[in-house]
Design a protein around this motif. Structure first.
Motif, PDB file in Angstrom:
ATOM      1  N   ASN A   7       3.011   1.456  -3.433  1.00  0.00           N
ATOM      2  CA  ASN A   7       1.942   2.463  -3.385  1.00  0.00           C
ATOM      3  C   ASN A   7       0.659   1.962  -4.065  1.00  0.00           C
ATOM      4  OD1 ASN A   7       3.588   4.445  -2.057  1.00  0.00           O
ATOM      5  ND2 ASN A   7       4.741   4.504  -3.982  1.00  0.00           N
ATOM      6  N   THR A   8       0.349   0.700  -3.807  1.00  0.00           N
ATOM      7  CA  THR A   8      -0.800   0.049  -4.434  1.00  0.00           C
ATOM      8  C   THR A   8      -1.643  -0.646  -3.359  1.00  0.00           C
ATOM      9  OG1 THR A   8       0.602  -0.333  -6.373  1.00  0.00           O
ATOM     10  CG2 THR A   8      -1.426  -1.615  -6.259  1.00  0.00           C
ATOM     11  N   PRO A   9      -2.451   0.112  -2.639  1.00  0.00           N
ATOM     12  CA  PRO A   9      -3.253  -0.514  -1.575  1.00  0.00           C
ATOM     13  C   PRO A   9      -4.273  -1.502  -2.141  1.00  0.00           C
ATOM     14  CG  PRO A   9      -3.253   1.894  -1.369  1.00  0.00           C
ATOM     15  CD  PRO A   9      -2.633   1.571  -2.689  1.00  0.00           C
ATOM     16  N   ARG A  11       0.828  -1.223   0.000  1.00  0.00           N
ATOM     17  CA  ARG A  11       0.000   0.000   0.000  1.00  0.00           C
ATOM     18  C   ARG A  11       0.855   1.262   0.000  1.00  0.00           C
ATOM     19  NH1 ARG A  11      -1.441   2.349   5.144  1.00  0.00           N
ATOM     20  NH2 ARG A  11      -3.661   2.575   4.748  1.00  0.00           N
ATOM     21  N   ASN A  12       2.069   1.202   0.569  1.00  0.00           N
ATOM     22  CA  ASN A  12       2.944   2.378   0.619  1.00  0.00           C
ATOM     23  C   ASN A  12       4.303   1.994   0.038  1.00  0.00           C
ATOM     24  OD1 ASN A  12       1.174   2.390   3.477  1.00  0.00           O
ATOM     25  ND2 ASN A  12       0.962   4.176   2.162  1.00  0.00           N
ATOM     26  N   GLU A  13       5.376   2.273   0.792  1.00  0.00           N
ATOM     27  CA  GLU A  13       6.695   1.811   0.356  1.00  0.00           C
ATOM     28  C   GLU A  13       7.012   0.496   1.070  1.00  0.00           C
ATOM     29  OE1 GLU A  13       8.595   2.975  -1.927  1.00  0.00           O
ATOM     30  OE2 GLU A  13       7.518   4.852  -2.321  1.00  0.00           O
ATOM     31  N   LEU A  14       7.935  -0.296   0.529  1.00  0.00           N
ATOM     32  CA  LEU A  14       8.359  -1.504   1.233  1.00  0.00           C
ATOM     33  C   LEU A  14       8.849  -1.124   2.623  1.00  0.00           C
ATOM     34  CD1 LEU A  14      10.393  -3.534  -1.468  1.00  0.00           C
ATOM     35  CD2 LEU A  14       7.956  -3.689  -0.883  1.00  0.00           C
ATOM     36  N   THR A  15       8.571  -1.952   3.594  1.00  0.00           N
ATOM     37  CA  THR A  15       8.995  -1.832   5.005  1.00  0.00           C
ATOM     38  C   THR A  15       8.327  -0.682   5.758  1.00  0.00           C
ATOM     39  OG1 THR A  15      10.974  -0.397   4.826  1.00  0.00           O
ATOM     40  CG2 THR A  15      11.294  -2.749   4.407  1.00  0.00           C
ATOM     41  N   SER A  16       7.234  -0.101   5.216  1.00  0.00           N
ATOM     42  CA  SER A  16       6.665   1.053   5.910  1.00  0.00           C
ATOM     43  C   SER A  16       5.685   0.679   7.023  1.00  0.00           C
ATOM     44  CB  SER A  16       5.979   1.997   4.909  1.00  0.00           C
ATOM     45  OG  SER A  16       5.018   1.267   4.177  1.00  0.00           O
ATOM     46  N   GLY A  17       5.531  -0.617   7.317  1.00  0.00           N
ATOM     47  CA  GLY A  17       4.698  -1.034   8.448  1.00  0.00           C
ATOM     48  C   GLY A  17       5.539  -1.098   9.717  1.00  0.00           C
ATOM     49  N   THR A  18       5.701  -2.297  10.285  1.00  0.00           N
ATOM     50  CA  THR A  18       6.541  -2.449  11.481  1.00  0.00           C
ATOM     51  C   THR A  18       8.014  -2.592  11.118  1.00  0.00           C
ATOM     52  OG1 THR A  18       4.837  -3.434  12.872  1.00  0.00           O
ATOM     53  CG2 THR A  18       7.068  -4.041  13.390  1.00  0.00           C
ATOM     54  N   THR A  19       8.274  -3.167   9.964  1.00  0.00           N
ATOM     55  CA  THR A  19       9.626  -3.635   9.672  1.00  0.00           C
ATOM     56  C   THR A  19      10.689  -2.535   9.769  1.00  0.00           C
ATOM     57  OG1 THR A  19       8.753  -5.443   8.345  1.00  0.00           O
ATOM     58  CG2 THR A  19      11.019  -4.774   7.883  1.00  0.00           C
ATOM     59  N   TRP A  20      10.369  -1.310   9.307  1.00  0.00           N
ATOM     60  CA  TRP A  20      11.419  -0.277   9.204  1.00  0.00           C
ATOM     61  C   TRP A  20      12.049   0.062  10.550  1.00  0.00           C
ATOM     62  CZ3 TRP A  20      11.243   4.678  11.441  1.00  0.00           C
ATOM     63  CH2 TRP A  20      10.026   5.045  12.024  1.00  0.00           C
ATOM     64  N   HIS A  21      11.276  -0.021  11.651  1.00  0.00           N
ATOM     65  CA  HIS A  21      11.829   0.432  12.932  1.00  0.00           C
ATOM     66  C   HIS A  21      12.178  -0.724  13.858  1.00  0.00           C
ATOM     67  CE1 HIS A  21       7.988  -0.438  14.809  1.00  0.00           C
ATOM     68  NE2 HIS A  21       7.382   0.284  13.897  1.00  0.00           N
ATOM     69  N   SER A  22      12.266  -1.928  13.303  1.00  0.00           N
ATOM     70  CA  SER A  22      12.534  -3.098  14.140  1.00  0.00           C
ATOM     71  C   SER A  22      13.931  -3.032  14.750  1.00  0.00           C
ATOM     72  CB  SER A  22      12.436  -4.338  13.252  1.00  0.00           C
ATOM     73  OG  SER A  22      12.750  -5.476  13.985  1.00  0.00           O
ATOM     74  N   ALA A  23      14.059  -3.610  15.957  1.00  0.00           N
ATOM     75  CA  ALA A  23      15.401  -3.754  16.546  1.00  0.00           C
ATOM     76  C   ALA A  23      16.205  -4.802  15.775  1.00  0.00           C
ATOM     77  CB  ALA A  23      15.291  -4.137  18.012  1.00  0.00           C
TER      78      ALA A  23
HETATM   79  C1  LIG Z   1      10.014  -1.816  18.461  1.00  0.00           C
HETATM   80  C2  LIG Z   1      10.110  -3.154  17.794  1.00  0.00           C
HETATM   81  C3  LIG Z   1      11.259  -3.895  17.893  1.00  0.00           C
HETATM   82  C4  LIG Z   1      11.342  -5.131  17.266  1.00  0.00           C
HETATM   83  N1  LIG Z   1      12.482  -5.855  17.367  1.00  0.00           N
HETATM   84  C5  LIG Z   1      12.597  -7.047  16.732  1.00  0.00           C
HETATM   85  C6  LIG Z   1      13.801  -7.779  16.773  1.00  0.00           C
HETATM   86  O1  LIG Z   1      14.757  -7.397  17.429  1.00  0.00           O
HETATM   87  N2  LIG Z   1      13.877  -8.947  16.072  1.00  0.00           N
HETATM   88  C7  LIG Z   1      12.822  -9.412  15.359  1.00  0.00           C
HETATM   89  O2  LIG Z   1      12.953 -10.452  14.744  1.00  0.00           O
HETATM   90  N3  LIG Z   1      11.658  -8.732  15.321  1.00  0.00           N
HETATM   91  C8  LIG Z   1      11.521  -7.574  15.980  1.00  0.00           C
HETATM   92  N4  LIG Z   1      10.353  -6.886  15.937  1.00  0.00           N
HETATM   93  C9  LIG Z   1       9.228  -7.478  15.226  1.00  0.00           C
HETATM   94  C10 LIG Z   1       9.390  -7.332  13.731  1.00  0.00           C
HETATM   95  O3  LIG Z   1       9.780  -6.053  13.418  1.00  0.00           O
HETATM   96  C11 LIG Z   1       8.080  -7.696  13.078  1.00  0.00           C
HETATM   97  O4  LIG Z   1       7.749  -9.020  13.443  1.00  0.00           O
HETATM   98  C12 LIG Z   1       8.157  -7.615  11.567  1.00  0.00           C
HETATM   99  O5  LIG Z   1       8.670  -6.404  11.142  1.00  0.00           O
HETATM  100  C13 LIG Z   1       6.766  -7.819  10.984  1.00  0.00           C
HETATM  101  O6  LIG Z   1       6.873  -7.794   9.605  1.00  0.00           O
HETATM  102  P1  LIG Z   1       5.600  -7.974   8.676  1.00  0.00           P
HETATM  103  O7  LIG Z   1       6.056  -8.050   7.292  1.00  0.00           O
HETATM  104  O8  LIG Z   1       4.772  -9.078   9.212  1.00  0.00           O
HETATM  105  O9  LIG Z   1       4.715  -6.650   8.936  1.00  0.00           O
HETATM  106  P2  LIG Z   1       4.950  -5.166   8.420  1.00  0.00           P
HETATM  107  O10 LIG Z   1       6.354  -4.776   8.438  1.00  0.00           O
HETATM  108  O11 LIG Z   1       4.013  -4.314   9.195  1.00  0.00           O
HETATM  109  O12 LIG Z   1       4.513  -5.240   6.914  1.00  0.00           O
HETATM  110  C14 LIG Z   1       3.162  -5.327   6.504  1.00  0.00           C
HETATM  111  C15 LIG Z   1       3.028  -4.562   5.228  1.00  0.00           C
HETATM  112  O13 LIG Z   1       1.728  -4.771   4.705  1.00  0.00           O
HETATM  113  C16 LIG Z   1       1.336  -3.565   4.070  1.00  0.00           C
HETATM  114  N5  LIG Z   1      -0.124  -3.528   3.916  1.00  0.00           N
HETATM  115  C17 LIG Z   1      -1.032  -3.460   4.916  1.00  0.00           C
HETATM  116  N6  LIG Z   1      -2.260  -3.392   4.409  1.00  0.00           N
HETATM  117  C18 LIG Z   1      -2.137  -3.416   3.053  1.00  0.00           C
HETATM  118  C19 LIG Z   1      -3.052  -3.356   1.981  1.00  0.00           C
HETATM  119  N7  LIG Z   1      -4.371  -3.234   2.177  1.00  0.00           N
HETATM  120  N8  LIG Z   1      -2.570  -3.401   0.720  1.00  0.00           N
HETATM  121  C20 LIG Z   1      -1.243  -3.531   0.478  1.00  0.00           C
HETATM  122  N9  LIG Z   1      -0.324  -3.576   1.479  1.00  0.00           N
HETATM  123  C21 LIG Z   1      -0.761  -3.523   2.747  1.00  0.00           C
HETATM  124  C22 LIG Z   1       1.853  -2.506   5.028  1.00  0.00           C
HETATM  125  O14 LIG Z   1       1.946  -1.247   4.411  1.00  0.00           O
HETATM  126  C23 LIG Z   1       3.180  -3.067   5.436  1.00  0.00           C
HETATM  127  O15 LIG Z   1       4.250  -2.591   4.655  1.00  0.00           O
HETATM  128  C24 LIG Z   1      10.241  -5.626  16.540  1.00  0.00           C
HETATM  129  C25 LIG Z   1       9.072  -4.874  16.451  1.00  0.00           C
HETATM  130  C26 LIG Z   1       9.004  -3.649  17.071  1.00  0.00           C
HETATM  131  C27 LIG Z   1       7.749  -2.857  16.965  1.00  0.00           C
END
Ligand SMILES: Cc1cc2nc3c(=O)[nH]c(=O)nc-3n(C[C@H](O)[C@H](O)[C@H](O)COP(=O)(O)OP(=O)(O)OC[C@H]3O[C@@H](n4cnc5c(N)ncnc54)[C@H](O)[C@@H]3O)c2cc1C
Length: 811
Positions: free
Chosen positions: A172-174, A36-48
């Motif tokens: 950028n394709t929700p 929906r936005n840029e890659l990693t713009s959910g939780t992933t970008w700020h992960s530890a």
């Molecule tokens: C503060 C913090 C510290 C962390 N530290 C660690 C660590 O040390 N080690 C570790 O392994 N993990 C850690 N984690 C957890 C880890 O970051 C997450 O488990 C991981 O980033 C999740 O990735 P994801 O792809 O599931 O979700 P996301 O990164 O949130 O990606 C989901 C994506 O889906 C997209 N999306 C949502 N809805 C739509 C839609 N309708 N259409 C198209 N796209 C959509 C979003 O835009 C987003 O980019 C941490 C998390 C936090 C918050």
């Protein structure tokens, strides 16, 4: 943008990028990712972004090893190198002997998948991490592969490789809607047009349920706010001459890793917060929650006293972001229950470390129908109807508060208890029942000798040992009664039901009216997928001819999907779940017949109702369906009763049992007795990693049948011979059972893995099951088991040492 593709992965965090990349690795290049936005713009970008190898079962350790190896390969790619601090090492601290016991077990388990953890004492912890104090510390678990990675670079590297292999990524394709068609294909509607595809994957992080609702489902995933801070430079780190190992602290609930020449410290505070429960702002993109360090002061104190250097440095950045949790802390990676051609990779709370491995296992499931490991521990179908929003939030909070405190054997934490009960639950509680939890169901574990009886949490046999022994002794000499709730039960009707089941089972399962049989279901690779009893109930005033298909308590969604996905469009078969409507009362022991006869008006003699019979009847005035089957090895009856009549049936049995010394027994007694009989448990001993011949189930396979699911693969597997063999072992110690996952050695090599273990009270032996190298699977074969760090002799014995002739069951 393509208008037609094979797979659309929705979400461009680590979960989506890893899935996309691995789909191409498994050979599918016509695949796309929409973000929906840029890659990693959910939780992933700020992960530890810590990447540990630690896990509590071999599937988790194995998939993390895959992540580590993949990330190393990416880091070393000269065309697109990424930052990965690999192999800094990490310590999980411990301040109790029981925690160290657990670490020793996990080390034994990990050795079976070629991973070497080390249990070290407090002085060695301090030697490896010079910034920590050893106060109130007795040791820790050393993970040599621990490290951290740049999350954005990692996702870009995966997406880049996927693109090179033919995949496409649309940023950028929700996704705005999903439509499933009659042929099970999908249309993914986006703001930039529609994409038709065969398969969709939900990888949407904390927005998981926005996309889930587009397909009419809800996933048991809740988000928690999670904070860490980054410190200024710490001179001791700058001058150390090596990178600091990572730390994870179950004593004070924080973790810590080196970031530049300072530290990154993250907290799991007790005063934690769920996030996004009532909807998420659509503009929450690349965003953070407000800082709230006041909330973590309890945890901070512990971190400061363990690492005094923290008190002398400034904090330059605080990060607070949403992190997803499920009911049991493990993610949901696999088929979406009740849907066709739909998968998810969600609920990742350690997605950076695990994401590489989860994407790998998911891609294998999508492309090949099954992964190289048994993936039940991450299967989305492992929770059934009780897994709602509120329960998920409660369990997420509890799990967050206990982030680094692993579950001990028999440990069931208090949040969300009583999710599934029967009318008998309060009655049995009043009789002193201690409950275990099976897929949300409160099931009697044993009857406590007193209200204040609380065995310690331990990997050894605990104080309930003799209590369970007494339950078994009474059952063996007299008779016992046990409620088994939540057992999965489908009623299968229709003129094609017998032929349909014949195709699903790999053996010959009885079709005779009034008889019960046991059968196994294989997947297309010839591996064991399921186990079920089949009871053929003749027509009566309660219904037409019907088959009751009974399987393990957590298997309802799994088995329903498997069965319905094999139904032909023309077949006259109806499958209805009775799982939540009926409960089993098990009556077992030599006096079971006498008890049944005095409360149920029928001829219960051996001649009129032999072993493996089924009959409808009344217990007192409560309608019941009784099966002559036994998991204990004694004469036994399974009495299936509608929940509305359960209490009445129980009262009738209780009254009838009074003159026969009947006492209650629980799940722990059942576990011990089934091992003495050589009976297996689904997903402990019955795994998709092994075929029925390897699992010792040869007698349940009939390769002469005209056809069954998995037949062709079975034939070639049979011809190729086994890679492992299932054995029963006698363990030469009395203080602890062998726990699932423990490693077996022979001549200094790991040659097998324990699947189950328990004391056999009636045979006076410490029993275990294991898969071992075939050449060593001979009666009398000798091994050494790494049991909590001690090397103990284990000998192969005949399976089912209690009453091998089945005389008691047939009596
Ligand atoms: C503060 C913090 C510290 C962390 N530290 C660690 C660590 O040390 N080690 C570790 O392994 N993990 C850690 N984690 C957890 C880890 O970051 C997450 O488990 C991981 O980033 C999740 O990735 P994801 O792809 O599931 O979700 P996301 O990164 O949130 O990606 C989901 C994506 O889906 C997209 N999306 C949502 N809805 C739509 C839609 N309708 N259409 C198209 N796209 C959509 C979003 O835009 C987003 O980019 C941490 C998390 C936090 C918050």
């Amino acid at each position: 943008m393509k208008s037609r593709t094979k797979v659309v992965v929705i979400g461009g965090g680590i979960a989506g990028c890893s899935t996309l990349y691995h789909l191409t690795r498994e050979g599918w290049s016509d695949v796309v990712l929409v973000e929906r936005n840029e890659l990693t713009s959910g939780t992933t970008w700020h992960s530890a972004a810590q990447v540990t190898n630690f896990g509590m079962n071999q599937t988790m350790v194995g998939l993390k090893t895959h992540s580590i190896n993949l990330y190393k390969e990416l880091a070393e790619d000269p065309e697109y190198p990424i930052n990965y601090h690999h192999g800094d090492g990490g310590i999980r601290l411990a301040n109790t002997e029981e925690q160290l016991q657990g670490y020793r077990h996990f080390s034994s388990m990990a050795r079976g998948v070629d991973v070497d953890f080390e249990v070290i004492d407090a002085a060695e912890c301090a030697r490896r991490h010079p910034l920590i104090s050893t106060e109130n510390l007795i040791g820790g678990l050393w993970d040599p592969m621990d490290g951290d990675i740049d999350p954005a670079q990692l996702c870009q590297a995966l997406a880049r490789r996927a693109r090179h292999a033919g995949a496409e990524v649309y940023r950028n394709t929700p996704v705005t809607a999903l439509t499933q068609h009659g042929d099970d294909t999908w249309t993914v509607h986006t703001e930039h047009g529609d994409i038709d595809c065969d398969i969709v994957v939900n990888a949407c992080g904390y927005r998981v349920n926005e996309v889930a609702s587009m397909m009419g489902v809800h996933h048991p995933v809740a988000s928690m706010e999670h904070q860490y801070f980054l410190t200024e430079e710490i001179p001791a780190i700058r001058d150390a001459g090596h990178r600091m190992p990572l730390l994870r602290c179950p004593i004070s609930d924080y973790y810590c890793r080196q970031e530049k020449n300072g530290l990154l410290v993250g907290f799991y505070e007790q005063d934690c917060r769920t996030w996004g429960m009532d909807g998420i702002d659509p503009d929450f993109v690349n965003a953070l929650c407000p800082d709230d360090l006041d909330r973590v002061t309890d945890v901070l104190e512990g971190a400061f006293s363990r690492m005094p250097a923290l008190m002398e440095t400034g904090i330059h950045t605080v990060i607070n972001g949403p992190i997803t949790y499920t009911i049991d802390g493990a993610p949901l990676v696999g088929p979406i229950p009740g849907k066709r051609n739909a998968f998810c990779i969600i609920g990742l709370r350690a997605g950076l470390g695990e994401g590489g491995g989860h994407g790998w296992l998911l891609a294998q499931q999508i492309v090949h129908g099954e992964a190289c490991y048994d993936t039940w521990c991450i299967d989305p179908r492992r929770f059934t109807g009780h897994a709602n929003v509120e329960l998920t939030a409660l369990k997420a909070i509890e799990d967050y508060q206990n982030e680094f405190r692993f579950h001990f054997p028999h440990e069931h934490r208090p949040a969300g208890r009583s999710a599934k009960t029967t009318p008998l639950t309060p009655v049995l509680a009043a009789r002193g029942a201690e409950f275990t939890v099976v897929n949300g169901w409160e099931r009697v574990d044993y009857i406590k000798p007193s209200d204040d009886f609380h065995p310690r949490l331990s990997f050894h046999f605990d104080e309930a040992f003799d209590v369970v022994g007494d339950e078994i002794k009474n059952l063996q000499e007299n008779v016992g009664l046990c409620e088994v709730n939540g057992f999965n039960r489908f009623e299968i009707t229709g003129s094609d039901a017998p032929s349909f089941l014949d195709r699903m089972f790999c053996g010959t399962v009885t079709k005779r009216a009034g008889r019960v049989g046991l059968g196994y279901l294989l997947n297309h690779h010839g591996m064991v997928k399921g186990e079920a009893t089949v009871a053929n109930i003749p027509a009566s005033d309660r219904g037409t001819d019907r088959i009751w298909y009974g399987s393990a308590a957590a298997s309802e969604f799994h088995d329903m999907d498997w069965l319905t996905s094999h139904l032909g469009p023309e077949e006259d078969v109806q499958i209805k779940s009775l799982t939540n409507d009926q409960t089993i009362l098990v009556l077992a022991g030599p006096k079971a017949r006498a008890v049944l006869s005095s409360c149920s008006r029928a001829d219960w003699s051996r001649e009129a109702f032999p072993w493996l019979s089924v009959r409808e009847c009344f217990i007192g005035f409560a309608p019941a369906t009784v099966m002559g089957v036994s998991f204990s090895g004694e004469l036994a009856y399974e009495i299936h009763v509608p929940n509305a009549s359960l209490y009445a049936a129980y009262l009738a049995l209780e009254e009838a049992g009074r003159d026969h010394g009947m006492k209650l027994f629980g799940a722990r007694a059942v576990e011990s007795m089934r091992m003495e009989k050589g009976f297996l448990h689904w997903k402990a001993d019955i795994l998709t990693e092994f075929d029925p011949f390897e699992t010792g189930l040869d007698r349940f396979v009939n390769l002469n049948k005209s056809d069954f699911v998995g037949k062709a693969a079975s034939q070639s597997r049979r011809a190729d011979g086994p890679t492992r063999k299932f054995v029963t072992l006698d363990i030469d110690c009395t203080h602890a059972p062998a726990r699932g996952g423990a490693s077996l050695m022979h001549d200094g090599r790991v040659v097998g893995t324990i699947t189950s273990g328990d004391w056999g009270y009636r045979v006076g032996r410490n029993l275990a099951y294991a898969f071992v190298e075939p050449d060593l699977a001979v009666i009398g074969g000798e091994f050494t088991i790494d049991l909590l760090g001690d090397l103990i002799a284990a000998t192969v014995i005949e399976p089912g040492p209690y009453d091998p002739g089945f005389e008691k069951i047939r009596s």
